[in-house]
Design an enzyme around this catalytic site. Structure first.
Site, PDB file in Angstrom:
ATOM      1  N   SER A  66       0.833  -1.195   0.000  1.00  0.00           N
ATOM      2  CA  SER A  66       0.000   0.000   0.000  1.00  0.00           C
ATOM      3  C   SER A  66       0.876   1.257   0.000  1.00  0.00           C
ATOM      4  O   SER A  66       1.692   1.448  -0.886  1.00  0.00           O
ATOM      5  CB  SER A  66      -0.943  -0.047   1.217  1.00  0.00           C
ATOM      6  OG  SER A  66      -1.874   1.000   1.201  1.00  0.00           O
ATOM      7  N   ASP A  99       0.246  -4.239  -3.907  1.00  0.00           N
ATOM      8  CA  ASP A  99      -0.884  -3.329  -4.073  1.00  0.00           C
ATOM      9  C   ASP A  99      -0.475  -1.889  -3.708  1.00  0.00           C
ATOM     10  O   ASP A  99      -1.089  -1.262  -2.830  1.00  0.00           O
ATOM     11  CB  ASP A  99      -2.083  -3.786  -3.235  1.00  0.00           C
ATOM     12  CG  ASP A  99      -3.399  -3.602  -3.983  1.00  0.00           C
ATOM     13  OD1 ASP A  99      -3.371  -3.516  -5.225  1.00  0.00           O
ATOM     14  OD2 ASP A  99      -4.455  -3.537  -3.327  1.00  0.00           O
ATOM     15  N   HIS A 136      -7.457  -5.229  -0.870  1.00  0.00           N
ATOM     16  CA  HIS A 136      -6.240  -4.510  -0.540  1.00  0.00           C
ATOM     17  C   HIS A 136      -5.548  -5.008   0.725  1.00  0.00           C
ATOM     18  O   HIS A 136      -4.335  -4.898   0.853  1.00  0.00           O
ATOM     19  CB  HIS A 136      -6.593  -3.027  -0.393  1.00  0.00           C
ATOM     20  CG  HIS A 136      -5.424  -2.120  -0.222  1.00  0.00           C
ATOM     21  ND1 HIS A 136      -4.449  -1.979  -1.190  1.00  0.00           N
ATOM     22  CD2 HIS A 136      -5.061  -1.298   0.801  1.00  0.00           C
ATOM     23  CE1 HIS A 136      -3.541  -1.102  -0.775  1.00  0.00           C
ATOM     24  NE2 HIS A 136      -3.882  -0.681   0.430  1.00  0.00           N
TER      25      HIS A 136
END
Length: 321
Positions: free
Chosen positions: A141, A170, A247
């Site tokens: 992230s 991600d 996610h």
């Protein structure tokens, strides 16, 4: 299924090494460290969670950066999976509270990287040796953005050690195109990332750009997510997108505390975290081995096997070679 594809499945299961964990406090909290002052000659700049093989040997090192406002402990099962295949995994806690600017995280990651050569070995058992010539960087992230930012030399920050492989799990560069968090990483120019031939892997999630509910934006918005990061990669690079997973689906099965509970309600999730975590751990192992001298057979088998080789359904498999 071919023999090579069958063998690749092994990376998606726990490896042969028993894994030990260590928690090490940062220099400013050294008196409270789980390691005594006498045993840590040079304490790290930030608190660390380290997963390492319990058997004797010399092992490559992976630096793993957590996502926005997450705890490094939320990745313990992923760390265990990777370490069980013969890697020393170092997961720093970069912050507990953070604003939009990621400059401090880039600087902290550089400081931790520079600390490795002088401080890591003193934390390890005598029979476990860290091979810092085989060093990989990964981030999830916002941690993925920070990983790319450091590798690209943003903020004019450099490190004394060289990374040979870079992984974005991600990765997210902000809220939307034009609303990137500083310093921006994406330029929206094809193959613009100048990483000095560093091998790159981008892992994306099919549900990351889907809203969980109308009150919150998606956790990995289209325009600043995995698709855009891979679009700017140069070869060698590979790209995998997990179709029905979200996610945060590579985190531990149970994440505790207020932040841990929030991981279940802020992002669109798949049915279970375990399959995605096994995939992420396995493909990271295969990728790092391929580009840090451990052999390419497992990554090639995943590439050739596609959906058949992975424990989840893949939306995208793409390689730049």
């Amino acid at each position: 299924m071919s023999t090579s594809t069958s063998s690749s499945l092994n990376v998606f299961e726990v490896g042969k090494y028993r894994v030990e964990f260590q928690r090490v406090e940062a220099a400013e909290t050294r008196c409270c460290s789980s390691k005594s002052s006498s045993s840590v000659s040079v304490p790290p700049p930030k608190p660390l969670l380290i997963g390492l093989p319990g058997e004797a040997g010399e092992f490559p090192v992976l630096l793993l950066l957590h996502g926005f406002l997450l705890s490094n402990s939320f990745y313990s099962q992923l760390i265990q999976h990777i370490a069980s295949h013969g890697f020393i995994v170092i997961a720093p806690q970069l912050y507990t509270v953070a604003g939009s600017d990621t400059s401090d995280e880039i600087k902290s990651t550089a400081a931790i990287t520079n600390w490795l050569s002088e401080g890591l070995q003193s934390l390890l058992p005598p029979h476990v040796q860290a091979n810092l010539d085989k060093l990989a960087l990964a981030g999830h992230s916002r941690g993925g953005k920070v990983s790319f930012a450091l590798a690209l030399g943003k903020e004019e920050i450099t490190t004394s050690l060289k990374f040979s492989a870079l992984i974005g799990i991600d990765p997210v560069d902000g809220m939307d195109k034009g609303k990137q968090t500083p310093p921006p990483v994406l330029t929206y120019v094809p193959h613009s990332f100048d990483l000095d031939d560093m091998a790159v892997m981008v892992i994306g999630t099919g549900l990351g750009e889907v809203r969980r509910n109308p009150l919150f934006p998606p956790c990995a918005p289209k325009g600043v997510n995995h698709e855009d990061f891979f679009y700017e990669c140069r070869k060698p690079a590979c790209y995998f997108v997990a179709k029905d997973y979200g996610h945060l689906d590579m985190l531990d099965d149970e994440t505790k505390g207020v932040r841990g509970k929030a991981t279940y309600c802020l992002c669109k999730n798949g049915k279970s975290r375990e399959p995605m975590r096994k995939f992420v751990g396995g493909v990271m192992v295969a990728f790092i081995k391929a580009y840090l001298g451990g052999g390419t057979s497992e990554l090639i088998a995943i590439r050739e096997g596609g959906h058949e080789a992975a424990p989840i359904e893949l939306q995208t498999v793409e390689f730049l070679l």
